[in-house]
Design a protein around this motif. Structure first.
Motif, mmCIF file in Angstrom:
data_model
loop_
_atom_site.group_PDB
_atom_site.id
_atom_site.type_symbol
_atom_site.label_atom_id
_atom_site.label_comp_id
_atom_site.label_asym_id
_atom_site.label_seq_id
_atom_site.Cartn_x
_atom_site.Cartn_y
_atom_site.Cartn_z
ATOM 1 N N THR A 225 -38.746 -21.198 -74.953
ATOM 2 C CA THR A 225 -37.940 -21.893 -75.587
ATOM 3 C C THR A 225 -36.638 -21.581 -76.253
ATOM 4 N N TYR A 226 -35.766 -22.316 -76.729
ATOM 5 C CA TYR A 226 -34.525 -21.854 -76.820
ATOM 6 C C TYR A 226 -33.816 -22.825 -78.424
ATOM 7 N N GLY A 227 -33.051 -22.305 -78.888
ATOM 8 C CA GLY A 227 -32.395 -23.270 -79.818
ATOM 9 C C GLY A 227 -31.727 -24.405 -79.394
ATOM 10 N N VAL A 228 -30.654 -23.849 -78.438
ATOM 11 C CA VAL A 228 -30.047 -25.006 -77.592
ATOM 12 C C VAL A 228 -30.001 -24.703 -76.113
ATOM 13 N N MET A 279 -16.734 -22.780 -83.688
ATOM 14 C CA MET A 279 -18.046 -23.640 -82.996
ATOM 15 C C MET A 279 -18.087 -22.720 -81.667
ATOM 16 N N LEU A 280 -17.124 -22.144 -81.141
ATOM 17 C CA LEU A 280 -17.484 -21.038 -80.038
ATOM 18 C C LEU A 280 -18.415 -19.978 -80.462
ATOM 19 N N LYS A 281 -17.793 -19.511 -81.477
ATOM 20 C CA LYS A 281 -18.677 -18.236 -82.179
ATOM 21 C C LYS A 281 -20.394 -18.644 -82.276
ATOM 22 N N PHE A 282 -20.390 -20.032 -82.908
ATOM 23 C CA PHE A 282 -21.829 -20.392 -83.084
ATOM 24 C C PHE A 282 -22.651 -20.176 -81.971
ATOM 25 N N TYR A 283 -22.221 -20.730 -80.833
ATOM 26 C CA TYR A 283 -22.871 -20.708 -79.514
ATOM 27 C C TYR A 283 -23.135 -19.114 -79.420
ATOM 28 N N ASN A 284 -22.007 -18.412 -79.435
ATOM 29 C CA ASN A 284 -22.093 -17.109 -78.994
ATOM 30 C C ASN A 284 -23.150 -16.347 -79.691
ATOM 31 N N THR A 285 -23.396 -16.732 -81.012
ATOM 32 C CA THR A 285 -24.376 -15.967 -81.990
ATOM 33 C C THR A 285 -25.666 -16.613 -81.525
ATOM 34 N N LEU A 286 -25.787 -17.779 -81.213
ATOM 35 C CA LEU A 286 -27.242 -17.998 -80.627
ATOM 36 C C LEU A 286 -27.506 -17.283 -79.401
ATOM 37 N N TYR A 287 -26.520 -17.085 -78.518
ATOM 38 C CA TYR A 287 -26.723 -16.095 -77.185
ATOM 39 C C TYR A 287 -27.156 -15.084 -77.572
ATOM 40 N N GLN A 288 -26.455 -14.250 -78.373
ATOM 41 C CA GLN A 288 -26.729 -12.951 -78.751
ATOM 42 C C GLN A 288 -28.310 -12.765 -79.544
ATOM 43 N N LYS A 289 -28.564 -13.705 -80.015
ATOM 44 C CA LYS A 289 -29.972 -13.912 -80.728
ATOM 45 C C LYS A 289 -31.168 -14.229 -79.692
ATOM 46 N N GLY A 290 -30.638 -14.556 -78.732
ATOM 47 C CA GLY A 290 -31.753 -15.040 -77.708
ATOM 48 C C GLY A 290 -31.961 -16.505 -77.934
ATOM 49 N N LEU A 291 -31.266 -17.349 -78.371
ATOM 50 C CA LEU A 291 -31.555 -18.672 -78.924
ATOM 51 C C LEU A 291 -30.543 -19.692 -78.064
ATOM 52 N N PHE A 301 -26.768 -31.470 -66.081
ATOM 53 C CA PHE A 301 -26.996 -32.557 -67.022
ATOM 54 C C PHE A 301 -28.596 -32.802 -66.846
ATOM 55 N N ASP A 302 -28.819 -32.954 -65.727
ATOM 56 C CA ASP A 302 -30.387 -33.365 -65.415
ATOM 57 C C ASP A 302 -31.198 -32.371 -65.976
ATOM 58 N N ASP A 303 -30.777 -31.113 -65.416
ATOM 59 C CA ASP A 303 -31.576 -30.004 -65.798
ATOM 60 C C ASP A 303 -31.844 -29.807 -67.510
ATOM 61 N N VAL A 304 -30.867 -30.004 -68.043
ATOM 62 C CA VAL A 304 -30.815 -30.043 -69.586
ATOM 63 C C VAL A 304 -31.727 -31.081 -70.118
ATOM 64 N N THR A 305 -31.580 -32.261 -69.538
ATOM 65 C CA THR A 305 -32.460 -33.354 -69.853
ATOM 66 C C THR A 305 -33.962 -33.163 -69.946
ATOM 67 N N THR A 310 -39.152 -31.884 -72.615
ATOM 68 C CA THR A 310 -40.269 -31.202 -72.351
ATOM 69 C C THR A 310 -40.175 -30.107 -73.698
ATOM 70 N N GLY A 311 -39.500 -30.265 -74.884
ATOM 71 C CA GLY A 311 -39.424 -29.593 -76.132
ATOM 72 C C GLY A 311 -38.953 -28.133 -75.802
ATOM 73 N N GLY A 312 -38.100 -27.948 -74.734
ATOM 74 C CA GLY A 312 -37.557 -26.357 -74.438
ATOM 75 C C GLY A 312 -36.505 -26.007 -75.453
ATOM 76 N N ALA A 313 -35.924 -27.186 -76.169
ATOM 77 C CA ALA A 313 -34.806 -26.644 -77.044
ATOM 78 C C ALA A 313 -34.798 -27.205 -78.364
ATOM 79 N N PHE A 314 -34.310 -26.891 -79.481
ATOM 80 C CA PHE A 314 -34.729 -27.646 -80.722
ATOM 81 C C PHE A 314 -33.549 -28.016 -81.355
ATOM 82 N N PHE A 315 -32.278 -27.807 -81.026
ATOM 83 C CA PHE A 315 -30.999 -28.409 -81.640
ATOM 84 C C PHE A 315 -30.126 -29.034 -80.503
ATOM 85 N N ASN A 316 -29.601 -30.203 -80.829
ATOM 86 C CA ASN A 316 -28.730 -30.769 -80.030
ATOM 87 C C ASN A 316 -27.643 -31.639 -80.720
#
Length: 582
Positions: A225-228, A279-291, A301-305, A310-316
């Motif tokens: 799972t990931y944050g986003v 906002m760009l830095k927000f996503y980069n920080t998530l990447y650096q933390k494995g989120l 889009f279909d992949d992300v859907t 299936t509960g693979g990410a927690f924030f949108n």
């Protein structure tokens, strides 16, 4: 926020159609004290007189389409029954507009992603049909003419005095706003397990997502799972997920930058310390933390859907990712849900209903052999029945009106709204999601009043009177109890955290060919550079990538783009001020 495609046409029964059209009687509005009253016959035009004996295929070139090919499913069946028409959807892509324009035939029905460059080019090239020619609007668009006058006038004002169409999301009133589309939607069940920690600002979501990942390290399918989880299908002048995140703080996308809907301030995307880079830095920080899902830059889009489903990410940041994708009956029954969690300092953008319509334009190609049919279809999509059908499926199958004239979803409709894989009965075979209108444009705003609803309900089923008293799942009730309101809109209103983007007549000024070339070059630099920055492995690398992106953008004419957009912001603010002064 769109993807694009192509395909060819079938056009038969032309002589039959022209013969029928030649003897069509004019449709007149019913004369009553209500100037907006229209007879039932006039609502849709005289469809019987133009309905072909044999099925024909109309080409719909839509710059908003995410699909290419023949429309399928229940919507195709509705159109075939009502108009004896099939739709062949052509989506946009690199060079598609130019190629079709050069061929002299954009399509039968043509939908533009905005009313600026391509639309204005098509107008000047004579590629669009004048709706007032041969009384086309009067005879086959009577509902539009009776109820969308301000939207038609706006189109006339930007089209050299001619009416070629109208913009999307027309509002029934200027005093209301649409339900918020953006918001921080998180896994509420995990948030509850963590004791409802307070979120003061955007960056507070990062440690929250870390704890959520620790609580639920694998999805329903056993994957990490990931944050986003992101995708790039909807990128435009900037990375979509980056610019859209700024909507949580009152900033609306505006060219190469953002427009503060409260103050009228314009902020270019590359401004140091600005919201886009935040906002760009927000996503980069998530990447650096494995989120951040590492597949974000390459998946669709279909992949992300599927990931969110299936509960693979927690924030949108999109409402539909929670309400329509994750919050399935099975998840809700299991006490799981994605619900909005508003940071204390948010000023969430919501869009004011715009009686002038938006910038995504419905038009008809000048070379169509079937102008009456095209007009009748667009007109029907603008009637209450057309809007309800387009949103919720076939009347009597998935929705209807009760004895008191209130809109209701049937049991099947309730199921379809929560699960697109719901199968529809014959003759509407297939999954509900397979039949969704692939043109991907709207006529009325979803939060506009439905004049056929006897109780004054809007088109938005989430707020129908017949649904407000329905019991909700325990996890949804937990959210309501914690927030003290039944929905996000009421929460934002109650806490003065709404930023309304006003509906005005604003339309972007067409660019010169030189600026268009510069713009497209800069766009690629910003989009590519932003994605590269998201994947930076350290803060130092992030800063270096942003610096290089900025230098490249300025070297390719970014300053000229900003000057253009600053002038546009002045125009938009002046129109906002006029609305506020009324």
């Amino acid at each position: 926020m769109k993807m694009k495609k192509i395909i060819a046409i079938l056009a038969t029964s032309a002589m039959v159609l022209f013969t029928l059209a030649g003897c069509t009687p004019k449709i007149t509005q019913t004369k009553t004290n209500n100037s907006n009253a229209v007879s039932d016959n006039a609502k849709e035009g005289d469809i019987a007189s133009i309905k072909p004996k044999n099925p024909i295929t109309l080409t719909v070139y839509s710059q908003l389409a995410n699909f290419q090919g023949e429309q399928t499913g229940w919507f195709a069946k509705v159109l075939l029954d009502k108009f004896n028409v099939k739709l062949n959807i052509v989506k946009d892509g690199d060079g598609v507009f130019a190629t079709r324009l050069e061929s002299g035939n954009l399509g039968d029905i043509v939908v533009f992603g905005n009313d600026s460059t391509d639309y204005q080019t098509a107008v000047k090239a004579g590629a669009l049909l004048d709706w007032n020619k041969d009384n086309l609007l009067d005879d086959y668009g009577p509902y539009i003419k009776a109820h969308m006058q301000m939207a038609l006038e706006k189109n006339k004002s930007i089209s050299g005095g001619h009416v070629y169409g109208f913009g999307h999301d027309v509002g029934s009133t200027a005093t209301e706003h649409s339900a918020p589309f953006y918001g921080p939607f998180i896994r509420w069940d995990l948030y509850k397990q963590l004791g409802y920690p307070k979120i003061n600002t955007l960056e507070d979501f990062i440690p929250l997502l870390e704890k959520m990942q620790q609580l639920a390290p694998t999805s329903d399918t056993g994957k990490k799972t990931y944050g986003v989880s992101l995708f790039k299908d909807w990128d435009g002048n900037m990375v979509m997920f980056v610019k859209a995140m700024a909507a949580l703080y009152g900033w609306d996308e505006f060219g190469f930058g953002l427009y503060n809907v409260n103050t009228g301030e314009y902020q270019d995307a590359l401004k140091p310390g600005g919201e886009y880079l935040r906002m760009l830095k927000f996503y980069n920080t998530l990447y650096q933390k494995g989120l951040l899902d590492p597949n974000s830059m390459t998946q669709t889009f279909d992949d992300v859907t599927q990931t969110y489903k299936t509960g693979g990410a927690f924030f949108n940041i999109f409402d539909f990712m929670s309400s329509a994708i994750y919050n399935t009956p099975d998840h809700l029954k299991a006490g799981k849900a994605m619900m909005p969690l508003v940071a204390s300092d948010q000023k969430n953008v919501a869009y004011g209903l715009n009686m002038y319509g938006g910038n995504r334009v419905w038009t008809i190609g000048a070379k169509t052999q079937y102008p009456e049919l095209c007009m009748a279809i667009i007109n029907w999509l603008s009637t209450p029945e057309g809007v309800m059908t387009n949103n919720y499926g076939p009347k009597g199958v998935t929705w209807d009106y009760d004895k008191e004239g209130r809109p209701i979803l049937t049991q099947l409709g309730e199921k379809a709204m929560s699960d697109g894989n719901t199968e529809l009965p014959a003759p509407y075979s297939g999954k509900f999601s397979d039949g969704v209108d692939e043109i991907n444009n709207t006529t009325w705003a979803i939060d506009s009043k439905n004049p056929d609803a006897k109780n004054g309900d809007t088109y938005n089923y989430k707020f129908w009177e017949t649904r407000q008293s329905l019991p909700v799942s325990s996890i949804e009730q937990d959210w309501r109890d914690k927030m003290g309101v039944p929905n996000l809109d009421q929460y934002l209103v109650k806490n003065n955290q709404l930023a309304i983007s006003l509906g005005t007549t604003y339309s972007a000024t067409p660019m010169s060919n030189e600026l268009t070339t510069t713009w497209n070059q800069v766009k690629q630099i910003i989009v590519n550079g932003s994605w590269k920055a998201i994947y930076a492995k350290s803060d130092a690398e992030f800063d270096s990538i942003v610096k290089d992106m900025t230098n490249q953008a300025y070297a390719h004419g970014y300053e000229d783009c900003v000057k253009y957009q600053q002038h546009e912001a002045e125009i938009r603010k002046s129109l906002d001020d006029k609305v506020r002064s009324k």
